[in-house]
Design a protein around this motif. Structure first.
Motif: not given
Ligand SMILES: Cc1cc2nc3c(=O)[nH]c(=O)nc-3n(C[C@H](O)[C@H](O)[C@H](O)COP(=O)(O)O)c2cc1C
Ligand code: SF4
Ligand code: FES
Lengths: 158, 435
Positions: A32, A67-69, B130, B132-134, B171-176, B179, B188-189
């Protein structure tokens, strides 16, 4: 592959956040944060991250695909994301997305010819009470009208 | 920091009372407003005492399932030789939900304090939030707050001059969306695809890195400091029996004053919409309410005269879920709502199990067909049957989350689906009028 000193420092720090022997956990954050600098998830970038975490490229690839991002294809310098999920839909999110499509001449996940703007119809972004919402890269815009969207998009072309 | 909506005088502000204060995210503001007092109290009592306070508080998980938090905390085997971990679920992606974002934006230290108390209760020394990426900007806010906490001796070694130590990271997510489901989040972590794990074992026994893990939602952890400060019983008394305290409800859709508001559990639903939300917009009539995120079955207007607590909403056939309350006026097209909801679940299905992967895909196709005006009467039955057949047959609850709202909409608004079909000139004969 080389990264900026800031990103290198970030990577070095990230791997210390997880228990000994579990450094794979840094994978998604590395992808990311790295994507912001590299522009997209390129094959070389995946190979480099795989090497650093002791994985093979396939293992990285299958994560990227989930992952969508994480984008293998580069998005525009300004990635415009319009939410059309229920809360936004109830307040005009779908019309806003259509408006953006026409205005930009782009469809879902398409990038303008000059690479400046890309568009994506996205799922709920956590701004439901201030709908309809959009994100330009990581910046939120709340209660966006079509006129405001026009102004935002004009601003990006400069 | 700027508030996104005006607060309401009808709110009971227990976990949101610092929202809107100047520099509310800073440790100075936090300390000036009861900050880290609960931690000092927790350091003086035993882990069992902490857990007993939580049990007395009747706090139930704010992430969706509403599991009693004190009980969850008591499941973590404190005596285990393995390290214990704290994981905060800040994936917030249930459509209609936008409260965890505010809790981190306005009051990150409250969340840190909640994690610290959790760590004391289960004997954890490490934890992750955790996000979310957004919510990239929240990672910066949280990292800054974490750095301040280290600097002031609230994280790291010798916390508050004791031998308690705890490290906390974002910890960042990446869009899901998937998760957000606890076991997928743990995958995911660990740097993998967000495919859920089989349970048991539950995360309390084998969670992050196969170690005992206390996993709760942001709002759940954020409620803990107030509970220790005021006492479990006093917190419970704010709500109703079996649903203690207050929660943040995210009101969206066709209301005059959408926003996130903190109310006691058991607050009357219609009072919430009419008095806090200023009623349905444009002078229109209410048609339906989705009470707890898009997974929760919608309630028709006449079913909405109920208190907002876990049991009352369950009795009405829905769920309080994540607190994402979506209001729909009389003009709302329910076929379009059903389709949009299914498009979401189809997109977010992780694909691991067939009833969900295929079920959501076919449901989306059928709903699209009806919505496009090509539907047949048998499609309506098939949509209901297919959704019903997914229930309880999927590997994780996402399948149910997709099926439940669909079943409710088709059952409660069948006439609207029939109207779509009736407009189809090629529809099966039983519905086409000969005249
Ligand atoms: C598909 C799916 C998505 C979920 N998304 C979230 C989420 O975004 N945030 C959250 O806190 N819980 C989410 N949950 C619930 C979690 O699995 C888990 O129950 C919760 O985080 C536990 O914390 P709590 O007891 O404090 O509520 C989701 C569950 C499912 C099945
Ligand atoms: S129900 Fe099955 S396919 Fe759907 S998200 Fe859960 S595991 Fe994945
Ligand atoms: S539905 Fe659009 S932000 Fe939640």
């Amino acid at each position: 592959m080389t990264f900026s000193p800031e990103l290198e420092a970030k990577f070095a720090d990230l791997v210390t956040h997880y228990p000994e022997g579990r450094q794979r956990a840094a994978l998604i954050p590395m992808l990311m944060f790295g994507q912001e600098e590299v522009g997209s998830i390129t094959p070389e970038f995946m190979e480099e991250v795989a090497k650093r975490l002791g994985l093979n490229t396939m293992q990285v690839d299958e994560v990227v695909g989930y992952y969508s991002m994480l984008h293998k294809k580069g998005m525009g310098k300004y990635h415009v994301q319009v939410c059309t999920n229920v809360a936004c839909m109830l307040r005009g999110g779908a019309e806003l997305y259509d408006h953006a499509c026409h205005k930009l001449g782009l469809g879902h996940k398409e990038v303008s010819a000059d690479g400046v703007i890309s568009l994506e119809e996205v799922e709920c972004m956590g701004a439901c009470s201030w709908a309809p919402a959009i994100q330009v890269n990581y910046d939120f815009h709340h209660e966006v009208t079509t006129e405001q969207l026009d102004t935002i998009l004009e601003g990006l072309k400069k | 920091m700027k508030l996104f909506n005006e607060p309401s005088p009808l709110e009971t502000k227990i976990i949101s009372f610092r929202f809107g204060l100047e520099n509310s995210a800073s440790i100075d503001t936090y300390l000036a407003h009861d900050g880290y007092k609960a931690l000092r109290k927790a350091l003086e009592i035993s882990p069992d005492d902490i857990i007993n306070e939580l049990k007395a508080s009747n706090l139930r998980g704010r992430g969706g399932a509403g599991f009693p938090t004190g009980m969850k905390w008591s499941f973590v085997p404190r005596a285990s030789e393995k390290p214990k971990y704290i994981v905060v679920n800040a994936d917030e992606s249930e459509p209609g939900t936008c409260k965890d974002r505010l809790l981190i934006q306005h009051d990150p230290h409250q969340l840190i304090e909640g994690c610290l108390i959790g760590a004391l209760a289960v004997g954890a020394k490490k934890g992750w939030i955790y996000i979310r990426g957004e919510y990239n900007y929240l990672i910066h806010i949280m990292d800054k707050a974490i750095a301040e906490a280290y600097k002031n001796g609230y994280l790291g070694k010798n916390i508050c001059g004791t031998d308690f130590e705890f490290d906390l990271y974002t910890h960042t997510g990446a869009g899901a969306y998937e998760c957000g489901e606890e076991s997928a989040l743990l995958e995911s972590l660990e740097g993998k695809r967000g495919v859920p794990r089989i349970r048991p074992p539950f995360p309390a026994i084998s969670g992050a890195f196969q170690s005992p893990t206390l996993l709760n939602n942001v709002e759940t952890f954020s409620s803990v400091p107030a509970i220790l400060r005021m006492g479990g019983q006093a917190y419970a008394d704010l709500g109703v029996p079996r649903s203690g305290g207050t929660r943040l409800v995210c009101m969206s859709g066709h209301v005059n004053k959408p926003g996130v508001y903190e109310v006691p559990l058991g607050f009357p639903l219609m009072k919430f919409v009419n008095e806090i939300g200023g009623g349905v917009w444009k002078g229109r009539a209410l048609k339906a309410i989705i009470p707890g995120g898009s997974s929760s079955p919608l309630l028709k207007a006449e079913e909405c005269d109920i208190p907002m607590d876990y049991d009352s909403i369950a009795k009405a056939g829905s769920m309080l879920g994540s607190g994402g309350l979506m209001v729909m006026d009389e003009t709302t097209d329910m076929v379009k709502v059903a389709l949009r909801i299914m498009r979401f679940y189809q997109h977010e299905s992780c694909g691991w199990c067939i009833p969900c992967r295929e079920g959501t895909t076919w449901l989306k196709k059928m709903l699209q067909r009806v919505s496009d005006g090509h539907g047949q009467t048998r499609d309506i039955d098939l949509i209901g049957d297919l959704a019903q057949n997914m229930m309880g047959r999927t590997f994780c609850p996402l399948g149910d989350a997709a099926a439940m709202p669909t079943i409710a909409i088709v059952k409660k608004y069948r006439n609207e689906f029939e109207e779509y079909v009736a407009r189809n000139p090629f529809a099966s004969p039983e519905l086409v009028s000969i005249a």
